[in-house]
Enzyme design. Structure first.
Site, short mmCIF file in Angstrom:
data_model
loop_
_atom_site.label_atom_id
_atom_site.label_comp_id
_atom_site.label_asym_id
_atom_site.label_seq_id
_atom_site.Cartn_x
_atom_site.Cartn_y
_atom_site.Cartn_z
CB CYS A 95 59.67 46.79 39.73
SG CYS A 95 58.29 46.22 38.73
CG HIS B 92 55.84 50.13 40.36
ND1 HIS B 92 55.46 50.70 39.17
CD2 HIS B 92 56.19 48.85 40.08
CE1 HIS B 92 55.58 49.78 38.20
NE2 HIS B 92 56.04 48.67 38.73
C1 11C Z 1 55.04 45.49 36.14
N1 11C Z 1 56.27 44.29 37.84
O1 11C Z 1 55.16 46.56 36.73
C2 11C Z 1 55.87 44.31 36.46
C3 11C Z 1 56.99 44.30 35.49
O2 11C Z 1 58.34 39.98 36.76
O3 11C Z 1 59.83 41.38 36.06
C4 11C Z 1 58.05 43.29 35.72
C5 11C Z 1 57.60 41.88 35.59
C6 11C Z 1 58.66 41.02 36.17
O4 11C Z 1 54.27 45.31 35.21
#
Ligand code: 11C
Ligand code: A2P
Length: 338
Positions: free
Chosen positions: A128, A241
């Protein structure tokens, strides 16, 4: 008419959203199979006004499926995605299991749709925090090229999954009621805190999440020379995010030129009127599929430097929406047989 679709991890934060996005975007679904662990057998999810039962994921789950969207973690993907592919099913995998595999395209439709062409039945959906960054930086990469990126993220708990959403909620309630709720998903309380720790730490001192941003960015831009330095931080936000991104370009772009490029970039919404207190915010990005960019400035500390603030809904563009967009592209390019 349409395709036989499965969602693996349908009861999770991302899987649930995949089902909603398939419906919202009117993906040509002939039949929908919802898969999760044995714990969820007996549950139902609604799709186009009907209650669809959740089934237990087994080795036989994919025999009658054309395309499966996976979001049940890397170990489930490692076991079941190759199995599904061997049974003729195309897999769009949201986990990190296959992203860096040279035989697996890692795709953001606005950025590198061409990578889909030679797929071998497994296609990876990027992390993400990487997706929203490359969507916003793509026009700059195309215009003059990117030399180096320094990024700090502010990532919501939904990225960890439904247990973490519950943990933040419980800790906030606990705080109001004056009783501490101890952490279980995270190593420290997440309410009213910031944790510079996403994924495990590696030998080089960076976290897994930080290295995903380095490696996935290079793969998606097909540019192994881009330098990326990331610090990834979990913050007490439910959805969305945010990222502070310093980018050192290979040539000059003025702030005005960057604005104009971003205004017409696919999937990007420019929100940049700081005088009116208008800039991207996770509360505003929640429920939206676009990537929001603002606070665009010249970085005076380096030649050809630009700074910006990038926000997107991590469950939507960062995961479910991007996966469904990949599925749509497969259909459009005739890369999926029904
Ligand atoms: C998080 N990006 O926000 C991570 C979730 O490699 O798909 C996804 C982890 C991934 O914690
Ligand atoms: P379940 O709800 O039955 O545990 P999240 O990322 O929000 O935590 O969700 C994870 C998703 O992955 C859920 O749908 C979860 O199902 C599913 N899942 C986790 N482990 C397995 C497994 N071993 N087999 C199938 N599905 C799994």
């Amino acid at each position: 008419d349409g395709f036989r679709v499965a969602v693996v991890g349908a009861t999770g934060a991302v899987g649930n959203m995949m089902v909603r996005v398939l419906e919202e975007r009117n993906f040509p679904v002939k039949s929908l199979k919802l898969l999760a662990s044995a714990r969820s057998a007996g549950k139902t999810l609604s799709f186009r006004g009907e209650e669809v039962p959740v089934q237990e994921l087994t080795e036989d789950s994919f025999r009658d499926v054309d395309i499966a969207l996976f979001s049940a973690g890397a170990s489930v993907s490692r076991k079941f995605a190759p199995l599904a592919a061997s049974q003729g099913c195309v897999v769009v995998d949201n986990s990190s299991a296959f992203r860096m595999d040279p035989d697996v395209p890692l795709v953001v439709p606005e950025v590198n749709p061409q990578a889909l062409r030679n797929h071998k039945k497994i296609i990876a959906n990027p992390n993400c925090s990487t997706i929203q960054m490359v969507v916003a930086l793509k026009p700059l990469q195309d215009a003059v090229g990117i030399k180096r990126i320094v990024v700090t993220t502010f990532q919501s708990v939904s990225g960890t999954g439904k247990k973490a959403i519950f943990e933040l909620e419980q800790q906030v309630r606990g705080w109001v009621e004056g009783k501490a709720v101890p952490p279980s998903v995270y190593p420290h309380p997440i309410a009213f805190n910031c944790l510079p720790h996403i994924g495990s730490f590696l030998e080089n001192g960076f976290s897994e999440e930080e290295m995903k941003m380095v490696n996935e960015t290079r793969k998606i831009f097909e540019d192994p020379d881009i330098q990326v330095c990331a610090t990834t931080v979990r913050v007490p936000v439910f959805y969305g995010h945010s990222e502070s991104v310093n980018v050192e370009l290979k040539g000059l772009l003025t702030v005005e030129e960057v604005r104009r490029l971003l205004e017409k970039a696919p999937g990007v919404v420019l929100v940049d009127n700081p005088d009116r207190a208008e800039y991207p915010l996770p509360l505003n990005a929640e429920g939206r599929d676009e990537t929001f960019v603002g606070r665009i400035r010249k970085d005076p500390s380096v030649e050809n430097g630009i700074v910006m603030w990038i926000v997107a809904d991590n469950i939507r563009k960062g995961a479910a929406t991007n996966a469904v967009q990949i599925a749509e592209l497969l259909v459009k390019e005739g890369l999926l047989s029904g």
